[in-house]
Design an enzyme around this catalytic site. Structure first.
Site, short mmCIF file in Angstrom:
data_model
loop_
_atom_site.label_atom_id
_atom_site.label_comp_id
_atom_site.label_asym_id
_atom_site.label_seq_id
_atom_site.Cartn_x
_atom_site.Cartn_y
_atom_site.Cartn_z
CG ASP A 42 30.59 -5.22 -32.62
OD1 ASP A 42 30.89 -4.79 -31.49
OD2 ASP A 42 29.50 -4.93 -33.20
CG ASP A 68 23.72 -11.49 -34.48
OD1 ASP A 68 23.65 -11.44 -33.23
OD2 ASP A 68 22.75 -11.24 -35.23
CB VAL A 69 26.50 -12.69 -29.33
CG1 VAL A 69 27.98 -12.37 -29.32
CG2 VAL A 69 25.66 -11.46 -29.00
CG ASN A 95 31.79 -6.21 -23.74
OD1 ASN A 95 31.71 -5.55 -22.69
ND2 ASN A 95 31.71 -5.66 -24.95
CE1 TYR A 168 22.05 -3.11 -20.19
CE2 TYR A 168 21.97 -2.33 -17.94
CZ TYR A 168 22.69 -2.63 -19.07
OH TYR A 168 24.06 -2.49 -19.08
CE LYS A 172 23.99 -6.01 -19.07
NZ LYS A 172 25.09 -6.60 -19.85
CB THR A 203 30.01 3.09 -24.15
OG1 THR A 203 28.67 2.76 -23.76
CG2 THR A 203 30.98 2.77 -23.03
#
Ligand SMILES: NC(=O)c1ccc[n+]([C@@H]2O[C@H](COP(=O)([O-])OP(=O)(O)OC[C@H]3O[C@@H](n4cnc5c(N)ncnc54)[C@H](O)[C@@H]3O)[C@@H](O)[C@H]2O)c1
Length: 263
Positions: A42, A68-69, A95, A168, A172, A203
């Protein structure tokens, strides 16, 4: 294979991005319970350290690494390191993701008010980073002739979604076809690529908005099952997609949404 063996991940190595909170954390916990060595990653170092400590108390095979992706070099290095240290990489959950803010139900979510800097940031994390993570995983799994890649998408990628921002829903939807495309390329190498498409889960996303009483109330009528989901309700599908039980599944986008996408 016996039924329990279908879901046994002993001896497997799994990486989860965005594992310090919410769905990623629940997925990491499910992997550990099924016996997998699990590398939680993460960008939030403090939350990651806290959750890693908590899980490691019960599961010594829990590892963690700050990642950090959005940094492709760092994603490649992490995946290379895990594969080298543990001899193989069996499953990667791409994810990590963020909200784009609210949809066109509010002023800031309408076309004329869109913030292009926000668009870029969301696409970079929710789409570019997924591609980079899938690519890094495939590089190890393809020569080995086996592997699992699981992307956390959203039902907001399957159809329009008034409550979610443009960036968003676009990110997706793009991720869903990225999953299908990678599934086709990697099928001859027995690397299976699937997506989980969650509905509303309580979440930390979007500042924890889905935990607010107003959201809970809205979902009572919006979602056929009449409620927001608990993060642990992602665990069954995550385990299925990482385990021998799903050996004939690839290119699937599977909703876990209380029935919302069936409407
Ligand atoms: N919660 C929902 O209702 C819902 C619905 C559909 C899809 N999703 C998807 O589920 C995934 C997980 O979201 P969540 O709801 O658990 O949210 P969350 O905010 O609880 O967890 C997301 C985690 O990703 C991490 N993260 C953010 N940017 C990162 C980066 N650049 N590099 C690495 N880590 C980063 C955050 O620090 C956080 O720990 C996301 O892809 C999200 O789009 C969530």
């Amino acid at each position: 294979m016996s039924l329990p063996a279908f879901f046994d991940l002993s001896g497997r190595t799994v990486v989860v991005t965005g594992a310090a909170s919410g769905l990623g954390l629940a997925i990491a916990e499910a992997m550990l319970q099924a016996g997998a060595r699990t590398v939680m990653t993460d960008v939030d170092a403090d939350a990651l350290a806290t959750e890693h400590r908590r899980l490691q108390a019960a599961h010594p095979l829990a590892e963690s690494a700050v990642l950090d992706v959005t940094a492709p070099g760092a994603v490649d290095a992490l995946i290379d390191d895990v594969a080298a240290r543990h001899g193989a990489l069996d499953c990667v959950f791409a994810n990590a993701g963020i909200s784009a803010g609210r949809g066109f139900m509010v002023d800031t979510g309408r076309l004329e008010n869109l913030d292009m800097a926000n668009w870029d940031r969301v696409l970079r994390i929710n789409l570019d980073s997924v591609l980079v993570t899938v690519r890094a995983a495939a590089r190890h799994m393809k020569p080995r002739g086996q592997g699992r890649i699981v992307v956390t998408s959203s039902i907001a990628g399957l159809r329009s979604e008034a409550l979610s921002g443009y960036a968003y829903v676009a990110s997706k939807a793009a991720v869903n076809n990225l999953v299908r495309q990678a599934a086709m390329e990697l099928a001859p190498f027995n690397v299976l690529v699937n997506a989980i498409a969650p509905g509303p889960f309580a979440t930390g996303i979007n500042g924890g908005r889905l935990r607010l009483p107003e959201s809970v109330e809205r979902m009572r009528t919006y979602i056929p099952l009449g409620r927001v989901a608990d993060p642990r309700e992602i665990q069954g599908l995550a385990l299925l997609l990482a385990s021998p039980a799903s050996s004939y599944m690839t290119g699937a986008i599977i909703p876990v949404d209380g029935g919302a996408s069936a409407r």
